[in-house]
Write a protein that holds these residues in place. Structure first.
Motif, PDB file in Angstrom:
ATOM      1  N   TRP A  40       0.842  -1.190   0.000  1.00 50.44           N
ATOM      2  CA  TRP A  40       0.000   0.000   0.000  1.00 50.44           C
ATOM      3  C   TRP A  40       0.880   1.243   0.000  1.00 50.44           C
ATOM      4  O   TRP A  40       2.043   1.200   0.427  1.00 50.44           O
ATOM      5  N   SER A 180     -12.049 -11.267  -1.809  1.00 49.19           N
ATOM      6  CA  SER A 180     -10.792 -10.634  -2.205  1.00 49.19           C
ATOM      7  C   SER A 180     -10.960  -9.715  -3.411  1.00 49.19           C
ATOM      8  O   SER A 180     -10.128  -8.821  -3.616  1.00 49.19           O
ATOM      9  N   LYS A 184     -10.432  -5.371  -1.053  1.00 48.00           N
ATOM     10  CA  LYS A 184      -9.279  -4.482  -1.234  1.00 48.00           C
ATOM     11  C   LYS A 184      -9.753  -3.078  -1.594  1.00 48.00           C
ATOM     12  O   LYS A 184      -9.227  -2.084  -1.087  1.00 48.00           O
TER      13      LYS A 184
END
Length: 345
Positions: A40, A180, A184
């Motif tokens: 990130w 998933s 995110k």
């Protein structure tokens, strides 16, 4: 084919620019790290003396909360506990999990199951899940699933009973959630909201390639990002987007794939309806939305559908989407939805 970098870029901008540039003397701070099995990064505008350790702690706490709720890699997460619950088990979901679950089921309904939040058993069967559940596709012991195994792993997501008002989800038996392809994006939204709550309204958040931008940089410019092409020599002009109150998510077969023992290249994107990886040549789908969560889920659904059905659904939903696919001769072709064309300069 011509390298994309040699072609003039197409430029996309939001329909409205709101707000004032940051106060004089503000600077852009950069933070980065690892979480949720990926990386990130955050760019935020603030005073030169901004306590970055405190901001990083807020980001870490936000991401850890998403993991604790929705990770299918953590056996102790709320999602993993639901996955092993007996038939008839009713689980109250925390707010974030409930928000994602509601959106996931809406996209599943609209796409007729091309996106399926209950496809976790299929994901594991093809070696894309946690190693403690089944062997990963890149580990010893993995074997391509048989027809019987695929049929046994498929579950009907419509058997999930979801009470959005009470935030309660009922396990029908044997359904394994995998969020998933949407969690995110939700994490991107959560970090963006957390930064705004910290008094940092001007920022760019990126998690594993999904992005959301808010506000402006000190020079009054928005956060410019370039969409990743499926290959450097795809022959399509690059696309540049001003992320100001917008998010973008991209799915495609070029990011993650594996090669079978007989030389077949299979992407990680599964079609839950067939129980197999997609093979229709969809290279990438980018969706621009005001929410990274919705962009994330829709980009996956459109990728699974393929360029014809995906384009039709994107247009019906009013989505700003760019679809790129491989033609039979190996060349790349693309289509823009009307909503995306409205953003073009």
């Amino acid at each position: 084919m011509t390298p994309a970098a040699d072609l003039a870029p197409r430029v996309l901008v939001p329909l409205a620019i709101r707000g004032e540039p940051p106060a004089w003397g503000q600077v852009v701070h950069a933070l980065q790290g690892q979480s949720m099995g990926t990386t990130w990064s955050v760019r935020c505008v603030g005073p030169a003396a901004l306590r970055l350790d405190a901001i990083e702690a807020v980001i870490a706490a936000t991401l850890n909360d998403v993991i604790a709720q929705m990770s299918h890699w953590e056996a102790s997460s709320a999602l993993s506990r639901f996955n092993v619950a007996p038939p008839g088990h009713v689980q109250s979901l925390p707010a974030g999990f409930a928000t994602v679950m509601d959106a996931a089921l809406r996209v599943a309904t609209a796409s007729d199951g091309a996106y399926d939040p209950g496809a976790g058993e299929l994901v594991a069967l093809w070696g894309f899940g946690p190693a403690w559940l089944r062997p990963r596709h890149d580990e010893p012991g993995f074997a391509l699933p048989t027809e019987a195994q695929i049929a046994a792993a498929q579950r009907d997501w419509r058997t999930l009973r979801w009470d959005a008002h009470q935030r309660r989800l009922t396990q029908p038996g044997g359904v394994r959630l995998d969020l998933s392809a949407i969690a995110k994006g939700h994490a991107v939204d959560r970090v963006s909201d957390a930064l705004a709550e910290c008094g940092l309204p001007d920022h760019l958040v990126e998690i594993g390639g999904e992005l959301r931008g808010a506000g402006l940089k000190p020079d009054g410019q928005p956060w410019w990002v370039d969409l990743e092409p499926p290959t450097p020599d795809c022959g399509l002009p690059p696309t540049r987007l001003a992320l100001h109150g917008l998010a973008i998510a991209t799915s495609g077969d070029y990011r993650r794939c594996f090669t079978t023992a007989d030389g077949r290249r299979l992407p990680h994107t599964l079609d839950p309806r067939s129980g197999r990886p997609i093979t229709h040549g969809m290279a990438s789908v980018s969706v621009v939305h005001d929410s990274a969560m919705w962009a994330d889920a829709w980009s996956t659904a459109l990728t699974v559908l393929g360029h014809e059905a995906g384009l039709a659904l994107a247009q019906a939903q009013g989505l700003a989407a760019l679809l790129v696919w491989r033609e039979a001769d190996g060349r790349f072709a693309e289509a823009w939805t009307p909503a995306l064309q409205e953003l073009a300069l």
